[in-house]
Design a protein around this motif. Structure first.
Motif, PDB file in Angstrom:
ATOM      1  N   TRP A  75       0.996  -1.141  -0.027  1.00 23.90           N
ATOM      2  CA  TRP A  75       0.003  -0.019   0.003  1.00 23.90           C
ATOM      3  C   TRP A  75       0.807   1.295   0.111  1.00 23.90           C
ATOM      4  CZ3 TRP A  75      -2.841   2.120   4.729  1.00 23.90           C
ATOM      5  CH2 TRP A  75      -3.205   3.490   4.698  1.00 23.90           C
ATOM      6  N   ASP A  76       0.756   1.893  -1.090  1.00 24.87           N
ATOM      7  CA  ASP A  76       1.484   3.239  -1.243  1.00 24.87           C
ATOM      8  C   ASP A  76       0.714   4.241  -0.180  1.00 24.87           C
ATOM      9  OD1 ASP A  76       2.740   5.622  -1.665  1.00 24.87           O
ATOM     10  OD2 ASP A  76       2.517   5.612  -3.977  1.00 24.87           O
ATOM     11  N   GLU A  77       0.963   4.930   0.737  1.00 29.48           N
ATOM     12  CA  GLU A  77       0.087   5.727   1.511  1.00 29.48           C
ATOM     13  C   GLU A  77       0.053   6.978   0.870  1.00 29.48           C
ATOM     14  OE1 GLU A  77      -0.037   5.234   5.995  1.00 29.48           O
ATOM     15  OE2 GLU A  77       2.093   4.567   5.531  1.00 29.48           O
ATOM     16  N   THR A  78       0.974   7.330  -0.097  1.00 29.05           N
ATOM     17  CA  THR A  78       1.117   8.702  -0.590  1.00 29.05           C
ATOM     18  C   THR A  78       0.156   8.942  -1.739  1.00 29.05           C
ATOM     19  OG1 THR A  78       3.208   8.048  -2.135  1.00 29.05           O
ATOM     20  CG2 THR A  78       3.448   8.736   0.143  1.00 29.05           C
ATOM     21  N   ASN A  79      -0.419   7.749  -1.986  1.00 26.11           N
ATOM     22  CA  ASN A  79      -1.431   7.871  -3.290  1.00 26.11           C
ATOM     23  C   ASN A  79      -2.592   7.721  -2.682  1.00 26.11           C
ATOM     24  OD1 ASN A  79      -2.956   7.305  -5.573  1.00 26.11           O
ATOM     25  ND2 ASN A  79      -1.755   5.703  -6.254  1.00 26.11           N
ATOM     26  N   GLU A  80      -3.384   8.883  -2.747  1.00 26.34           N
ATOM     27  CA  GLU A  80      -4.650   8.854  -2.169  1.00 26.34           C
ATOM     28  C   GLU A  80      -5.573   7.989  -2.819  1.00 26.34           C
ATOM     29  OE1 GLU A  80      -3.041  11.684  -2.744  1.00 26.34           O
ATOM     30  OE2 GLU A  80      -2.640  12.653  -1.075  1.00 26.34           O
ATOM     31  N   ASP A  81      -5.381   7.608  -3.982  1.00 22.93           N
ATOM     32  CA  ASP A  81      -6.330   6.727  -4.827  1.00 22.93           C
ATOM     33  C   ASP A  81      -6.141   5.127  -4.612  1.00 22.93           C
ATOM     34  OD1 ASP A  81      -7.956   9.047  -5.810  1.00 22.93           O
ATOM     35  OD2 ASP A  81      -6.191   9.287  -7.344  1.00 22.93           O
ATOM     36  N   ASP A  82      -5.150   4.944  -3.719  1.00 18.99           N
ATOM     37  CA  ASP A  82      -4.780   3.515  -3.865  1.00 18.99           C
ATOM     38  C   ASP A  82      -5.452   2.888  -2.493  1.00 18.99           C
ATOM     39  OD1 ASP A  82      -3.492   1.157  -3.703  1.00 18.99           O
ATOM     40  OD2 ASP A  82      -1.611   1.994  -2.913  1.00 18.99           O
ATOM     41  N   VAL A  83      -6.766   2.574  -2.724  1.00 15.85           N
ATOM     42  CA  VAL A  83      -7.547   1.854  -1.835  1.00 15.85           C
ATOM     43  C   VAL A  83      -7.338   0.227  -1.738  1.00 15.85           C
ATOM     44  CG1 VAL A  83      -9.897   1.630  -1.122  1.00 15.85           C
ATOM     45  CG2 VAL A  83      -9.386   3.743  -2.159  1.00 15.85           C
ATOM     46  N   GLN A  84      -6.989  -0.465  -0.880  1.00 12.57           N
ATOM     47  CA  GLN A  84      -6.838  -1.668  -0.856  1.00 12.57           C
ATOM     48  C   GLN A  84      -8.055  -2.470  -0.296  1.00 12.57           C
ATOM     49  OE1 GLN A  84      -4.072  -3.138  -2.096  1.00 12.57           O
ATOM     50  NE2 GLN A  84      -2.962  -1.156  -2.094  1.00 12.57           N
ATOM     51  N   GLN A  85      -8.431  -3.558  -1.242  1.00 14.55           N
ATOM     52  CA  GLN A  85      -9.532  -4.332  -0.694  1.00 14.55           C
ATOM     53  C   GLN A  85      -8.948  -5.659  -0.332  1.00 14.55           C
ATOM     54  OE1 GLN A  85     -12.540  -2.742  -0.759  1.00 14.55           O
ATOM     55  NE2 GLN A  85     -11.790  -1.045  -1.894  1.00 14.55           N
ATOM     56  N   ALA A  86      -8.014  -6.202  -0.768  1.00 13.85           N
ATOM     57  CA  ALA A  86      -7.504  -7.464  -0.368  1.00 13.85           C
ATOM     58  C   ALA A  86      -6.326  -7.285   0.847  1.00 13.85           C
ATOM     59  CB  ALA A  86      -6.952  -7.953  -1.368  1.00 13.85           C
ATOM     60  N   LEU A  87      -5.485  -8.327   1.081  1.00 12.94           N
ATOM     61  CA  LEU A  87      -4.540  -8.445   2.010  1.00 12.94           C
ATOM     62  C   LEU A  87      -3.400  -7.146   1.506  1.00 12.94           C
ATOM     63  CD1 LEU A  87      -3.955 -11.938   2.929  1.00 12.94           C
ATOM     64  CD2 LEU A  87      -5.073 -10.409   4.216  1.00 12.94           C
ATOM     65  N   TYR A  88      -2.981  -6.227   2.467  1.00 11.26           N
ATOM     66  CA  TYR A  88      -1.864  -5.563   1.842  1.00 11.26           C
ATOM     67  C   TYR A  88      -0.717  -5.193   3.241  1.00 11.26           C
ATOM     68  CZ  TYR A  88      -4.577  -2.410   5.130  1.00 11.26           C
ATOM     69  OH  TYR A  88      -5.365  -2.002   6.303  1.00 11.26           O
ATOM     70  N   TRP A  89       0.276  -4.632   2.844  1.00  7.27           N
ATOM     71  CA  TRP A  89       1.222  -4.361   3.737  1.00  7.27           C
ATOM     72  C   TRP A  89       1.776  -2.741   3.581  1.00  7.27           C
ATOM     73  CZ3 TRP A  89       6.621  -3.200   3.085  1.00  7.27           C
ATOM     74  CH2 TRP A  89       6.996  -3.609   1.787  1.00  7.27           C
ATOM     75  N   ARG A  90       2.212  -2.080   4.427  1.00  3.80           N
ATOM     76  CA  ARG A  90       2.753  -0.777   4.300  1.00  3.80           C
ATOM     77  C   ARG A  90       3.941  -0.649   5.251  1.00  3.80           C
ATOM     78  NH1 ARG A  90      -1.317   3.177   7.788  1.00  3.80           N
ATOM     79  NH2 ARG A  90      -2.093   1.754   9.106  1.00  3.80           N
ATOM     80  N   GLN A  91       3.987  -1.247   6.463  1.00  2.00           N
ATOM     81  CA  GLN A  91       5.349  -1.358   7.288  1.00  2.00           C
ATOM     82  C   GLN A  91       6.053  -2.501   7.193  1.00  2.00           C
ATOM     83  OE1 GLN A  91       2.814  -0.422  11.018  1.00  2.00           O
ATOM     84  NE2 GLN A  91       4.524   0.972  11.367  1.00  2.00           N
TER      85      GLN A  91
END
Length: 421
Positions: free
Chosen positions: A207-223
């Motif tokens: 998940w790219d938190e800097t992209n406001e349109d990047d909405v995750q519906q499935a499993l994701y990681w950021r950290q």
């Protein structure tokens, strides 16, 4: 189905666990060089085991304290020669499903087995980590179709973060308030598993938190979690409170082009209720502000002054796996032994409307919760379905008569004061 062994390995191997004779160690390559220089001779028949470097497949958007931290790890699989003598494959086929190296997989654990044996029985309390484990395949090796193994990096459920995990300036354990229900944490925790414990392929996105349109519906990681330093990479900070975002909760974006900050809905509500309490206290009724009538028809025709006009608003190769009969026998041991040494905090996650983007303040989230003098007196809700969105405040004070018991107010940015459109 058999389970994999994950985290510290137990002294007694449960019969339901898939046989895996391999383990991973992480020697210091500098120490190895010193020993090699002292020996100076190496037998051709018994070469010294090589220390390999695993380049991390994860590049978190956030940072570690050490800006040069890449999460790369030196490692050796033991027994070394037995591992190296096996053939390396790009993929394997299990129960008709093909799994590739570098792909994500679900891996059975003891909780998985118990749920399958007792489908009508609910395990309480249940954490997200009671679901299948998730891993990323780094390498596949096999001696034959009955002995196929994968070297993996484990993905952590937030519930599995161990005590002493460093998150910014504080030490934490388990799931934090900003972790979403489908959130995973990438790690450099390496292990070798028997692939018969794989239950399904997994889809995991970064998940790219800097992209406001990047909405995750499935499993994701950021950290990412570096198991060597017990440190979490940082998360993007938002709002006036400077806390991370929980993607399961709403954020509102300021429509002021000079601001454009994202604000937590709970922070907007908290600010509005504080102002309401300061204005009305415990005994003053809310009376609507009277609307001023125009002075004259001619006055209405005059051009607006700059102060009245206001600011503008804008809104390859494969192997077919055949598990042995002995690996089909399932005898479940105590589920609590599945993850020794890792206890998680309360994992309850509230899921709200689709997102819009959150930051821990020095005062912490708990400080804000402690300073709510309006509780039991007023409550508020944001109507985001209206344009522009508005706050509806309800007066819960039964001893106050007169005035309105419910009214709406515009939604204002907590940073620039601009009305949110």
């Amino acid at each position: 189905m058999a389970t994999a062994r994950k985290r510290p390995r137990p002294d007694v191997v449960e019969e339901s666990q898939a046989e895996c004779p391999f383990s991973v160690i992480h020697p210091d390559p500098n120490e190895k060089e010193k020993k090699t220089k002292r020996r100076r001779q190496e037998s051709e028949d018994h070469p010294q085991p090589k220390i390999l470097l695993q380049a991390s497949p994860f590049s978190p958007m956030g940072k570690f304290k050490d800006p040069n931290n890449t999460m790369d790890r030196h490692y050796q699989v033991q027994p070394y020669q037995k591992w190296m003598d096996m053939t390396r494959y790009n993929s394997f086929v299990l129960n008709g499903v093909k799994y590739w190296s570098e792909g994500f997989i679900f891996v059975a654990n003891n909780s998985t087995i118990e749920r399958q044996k007792n489908p009508g029985e609910t395990l309480q309390p249940r954490k997200k980590s009671d679901d299948d484990w998730v891993a990323r395949i780094l390498e596949i090796r096999a001696s034959d179709e009955h002995h196929v193994y994968a070297r993996v990096y484990w993905m952590y459920w937030p519930d599995e973060l161990p005590p002493g995990t460093q998150d910014g300036k504080k030490l934490i354990q388990g799931r934090q308030w900003y972790h979403g229900a489908n959130e995973l944490i990438a790690s450099n925790h390496m292990d070798v598993i028997n692939v018969v414990s794989v239950t399904a392929a997994a889809t995991v996105n970064q998940w790219d938190e800097t992209n406001e349109d990047d909405v995750q519906q499935a499993l994701y990681w950021r950290q990412a979690f570096d198991v060597r330093s017990m440190e979490l990479s940082s998360a993007e900070l938002r709002c006036k409170c400077n806390r991370p975002e929980n993607p399961d909760k709403r954020l509102f974006g300021c429509s002021n082009e000079d601001c454009k900050k994202w604000l937590h809905d709970e922070c907007l509500i908290h600010d509005a209720l504080l102002k309401t309490f300061k204005r009305l206290g415990t005994d003053k009724p809310h009376k609507p502000t009277p609307i001023k009538e125009e002075e004259s028809s001619e006055g209405a025709k005059r051009p607006l002054s700059p102060s009245e006009s206001g600011a503008a608003q804008t809104a390859e190769q494969s192997i077919d796996v055949k598990p042995e009969e002995a690996q089909q026998t399932i005898k479940l041991a105590d589920v609590e032994n599945a993850l020794p040494g890792i206890k998680a905090e309360n994992s309850s996650v509230s899921v709200a409307e689709p997102k819009r983007r959150g930051r821990p303040r020095k005062s912490e989230h708990a400080d804000q919760a402690a300073a709510k003098p309006y509780e039991g007196l007023f409550e508020a809700v944001i109507h985001s379905d209206l344009s522009p969105p508005v706050l509806e405040i309800t007066d819960l004070r039964e001893n106050v008569t007169g005035g309105d018991k419910s009214w709406t107010e515009p939604l204002q940015c907590l940073i620039c004061g601009h009305e949110i459109q």
